[in-house]
Motif scaffolding. Structure first.
Motif, short mmCIF file in Angstrom:
data_model
loop_
_atom_site.label_atom_id
_atom_site.label_comp_id
_atom_site.label_asym_id
_atom_site.label_seq_id
_atom_site.Cartn_x
_atom_site.Cartn_y
_atom_site.Cartn_z
N ALA A 96 0.83 -1.20 0.00
CA ALA A 96 0.00 0.00 0.00
C ALA A 96 0.87 1.25 0.00
CB ALA A 96 -0.92 0.01 1.21
N ILE A 97 1.95 1.21 0.78
CA ILE A 97 2.87 2.36 0.82
C ILE A 97 3.55 2.54 -0.53
CG2 ILE A 97 4.97 3.25 1.90
CD1 ILE A 97 4.08 1.77 4.46
N PHE A 100 1.08 3.86 -3.20
CA PHE A 100 0.81 5.28 -3.01
C PHE A 100 1.99 6.12 -3.48
CE2 PHE A 100 0.96 9.07 -0.27
CZ PHE A 100 -0.22 9.68 -0.66
N SER A 103 2.40 6.01 -7.31
CA SER A 103 1.32 6.76 -7.96
C SER A 103 1.56 8.26 -7.85
CB SER A 103 -0.02 6.40 -7.31
OG SER A 103 -0.34 5.06 -7.55
N CYS A 104 2.05 8.73 -6.71
CA CYS A 104 2.33 10.16 -6.56
C CYS A 104 3.47 10.59 -7.47
CB CYS A 104 2.67 10.48 -5.10
SG CYS A 104 1.24 10.42 -4.02
N GLY A 117 1.60 1.74 -9.95
CA GLY A 117 1.05 2.14 -8.65
C GLY A 117 -0.38 1.66 -8.47
N SER A 121 -1.57 -1.02 -5.60
CA SER A 121 -2.62 -0.63 -4.66
C SER A 121 -3.77 -1.63 -4.66
CB SER A 121 -3.14 0.77 -5.01
OG SER A 121 -2.12 1.72 -4.84
N LEU A 138 -4.27 4.31 2.49
CA LEU A 138 -3.16 4.52 1.56
C LEU A 138 -3.39 3.74 0.27
CD1 LEU A 138 0.13 4.50 3.65
CD2 LEU A 138 -0.80 6.33 2.29
N ALA A 139 -3.91 2.53 0.38
CA ALA A 139 -4.14 1.73 -0.81
C ALA A 139 -5.20 2.38 -1.70
CB ALA A 139 -4.57 0.32 -0.42
N ALA A 141 -5.99 5.60 -1.77
CA ALA A 141 -5.40 6.83 -2.33
C ALA A 141 -4.44 6.49 -3.47
CB ALA A 141 -4.68 7.60 -1.24
N GLY A 142 -3.64 5.44 -3.31
CA GLY A 142 -2.73 5.02 -4.38
C GLY A 142 -3.49 4.56 -5.60
N ILE A 145 -5.01 7.87 -7.28
CA ILE A 145 -3.96 8.70 -7.89
C ILE A 145 -3.30 7.97 -9.06
CG2 ILE A 145 -1.70 9.78 -7.46
CD1 ILE A 145 -2.68 10.28 -4.58
#
Length: 163
Positions: A96-97, A100, A103-104, A117, A121, A138-139, A141-142, A145
């Motif tokens: 998940a980290i 994220f 993806s960012c 990403g 996720s 976080l997953a 959001a990843g 994104i």
């Protein structure tokens, strides 16, 4: 003189006067026969305080404290704390980290990494649903994104190929 008027000023009734008061009574409203409010006043002196019992003849027995145990051995493994392994909460999902973070980065540098990403996720969300790991926020959001970065990359790619 007329019949309606009094003959002297002393005989004239006062316009707003109440009933006449007897000569020996105090001026004001008549006193009621009810007792005054509040506790009745007693003429007896207050009673003496209650007698207390004597303290016990001997103090309670004192027992020695239990023997101390040896301190726990220190652990060098990363999953355990000094008190032992943490119970109740699964570890944070590394996927998940990573999903994220990738993806960012794909939003600003390499758009095609948004697909990577997004896939990381999705895999992290599957593990989180089974309870093996945590980090659902976080997953998600990843995933969002990464999808946005992948769409921007594909639209940009189609615009370059179409011109």
């Amino acid at each position: 003189m007329t019949d309606n008027q009094p003959s002297s000023p002393d005989d004239a009734p006062e316009p707003h006067a109440g009933p006449p008061t007897p000569p020996n009574s105090p001026a004001g409203p008549p006193a009621s026969s009810a007792p005054p409010a509040g506790p009745p006043a007693s003429s007896a002196p207050p009673s003496s305080p209650p007698a207390y019992s004597a303290p016990p003849a001997s103090p309670p027995a004192y027992s020695a404290p239990a023997a101390y145990s040896a301190p726990p051995a220190y652990s060098s493994s990363p999953g355990e704390s000094l008190a032992g392994p943490v119970q109740g909460r699964p570890p944070f999902s590394g996927m998940a980290i990573a999903g994220f973070a990738i993806s960012c980065v794909s939003l600003f540098i390499f758009g095609f990494l948004g697909i990577v990403g997004l896939l990381l996720s999705v895999a992290a969300l599957r593990r989180i649903r089974t309870g093996v790991a945590r980090g659902r926020g976080l997953a998600i959001a990843g995933l969002v994104i990464g999808a946005v970065a992948a769409i921007f990359y594909l639209v940009g790619l189609l615009l370059r190929l179409g011109s």
